[in-house]
Design a protein around this motif. Structure first.
Motif, short mmCIF file in Angstrom:
data_model
loop_
_atom_site.label_atom_id
_atom_site.label_comp_id
_atom_site.label_asym_id
_atom_site.label_seq_id
_atom_site.Cartn_x
_atom_site.Cartn_y
_atom_site.Cartn_z
N ASN A 20 -11.20 51.36 -41.43
CA ASN A 20 -10.31 50.65 -40.56
C ASN A 20 -9.05 51.49 -40.29
OD1 ASN A 20 -12.06 48.58 -40.64
ND2 ASN A 20 -10.84 47.47 -42.21
N ALA A 21 -8.47 52.43 -41.44
CA ALA A 21 -7.19 53.04 -41.08
C ALA A 21 -7.64 54.35 -40.00
CB ALA A 21 -6.91 53.83 -42.37
N TRP A 22 -8.92 54.85 -40.20
CA TRP A 22 -9.27 55.95 -39.15
C TRP A 22 -9.29 55.06 -37.70
CZ3 TRP A 22 -9.26 60.86 -38.34
CH2 TRP A 22 -10.02 61.40 -37.60
N GLN A 23 -9.92 54.14 -37.78
CA GLN A 23 -9.89 53.25 -36.38
C GLN A 23 -8.51 53.34 -35.76
OE1 GLN A 23 -12.47 53.00 -34.52
NE2 GLN A 23 -13.38 53.80 -36.28
N LEU A 24 -7.44 52.94 -36.62
CA LEU A 24 -5.89 52.84 -35.96
C LEU A 24 -5.56 54.17 -35.76
CD1 LEU A 24 -3.41 51.27 -36.09
CD2 LEU A 24 -2.98 52.17 -38.41
N ALA A 25 -5.89 55.24 -36.39
CA ALA A 25 -5.37 56.50 -35.93
C ALA A 25 -6.18 56.65 -34.59
CB ALA A 25 -5.60 57.61 -36.79
N LEU A 26 -7.38 56.23 -34.43
CA LEU A 26 -8.06 56.67 -33.20
C LEU A 26 -7.57 55.87 -31.92
CD1 LEU A 26 -11.91 56.68 -34.08
CD2 LEU A 26 -10.29 58.76 -33.48
N ILE A 27 -7.15 54.62 -32.19
CA ILE A 27 -6.41 53.89 -31.14
C ILE A 27 -5.22 54.26 -30.56
CG2 ILE A 27 -5.25 51.67 -30.84
CD1 ILE A 27 -7.37 50.48 -32.62
N GLY A 28 -4.25 54.83 -31.38
CA GLY A 28 -3.16 55.79 -31.20
C GLY A 28 -3.82 56.74 -30.32
N LEU A 29 -4.81 57.78 -30.50
CA LEU A 29 -5.02 58.95 -30.00
C LEU A 29 -5.62 58.49 -28.48
CD1 LEU A 29 -6.74 60.90 -32.59
CD2 LEU A 29 -4.75 61.22 -31.67
N ARG A 30 -6.23 57.29 -28.56
CA ARG A 30 -6.78 56.92 -27.20
C ARG A 30 -5.57 56.58 -26.15
NH1 ARG A 30 -10.66 53.32 -30.41
NH2 ARG A 30 -12.35 54.92 -30.99
#
Length: 93
Positions: free
Chosen positions: A5-15
């Protein structure tokens, strides 16, 4: 699950900032390519979790704070309009 879940948060910021991971790109490779604060630590913890290497409570806390740092660092470069669009997106992918 918390690490993912934390990795997905980082990916959302990157996207939001325009970065997309490659289809076969490993988390560490992505972290090196985009050079966003906190993403390297996130990638390290994620890969350890994926490969069954033990993680402890400190790693979970580090993952959450590093993902939050990466999310905000990636979004810092966005303009006002792009930032508003990011907040209004649905679903969050």
């Amino acid at each position: 699950q918390r690490v993912s879940n934390a990795w997905q948060l980082a990916l959302i910021g990157l996207r939001d900032a325009g970065w997309r991971p490659g289809a076969t790109e490993a988390p560490q490779e992505l972290a090196k390519r985009v050079s966003v604060d906190g993403l390297d630590r996130c990638a390290t913890i994620l890969e350890r979790a994926r490969h069954g290497i033990g993680i402890d409570a400190d790693d979970l806390g580090d993952m959450a704070s590093s993902a939050d740092t990466a999310y905000h660092a990636a979004r810092n470069e966005l303009g006002t309009v792009a930032r508003a669009i990011g907040w209004l997106r649905w679903p969050l992918t």
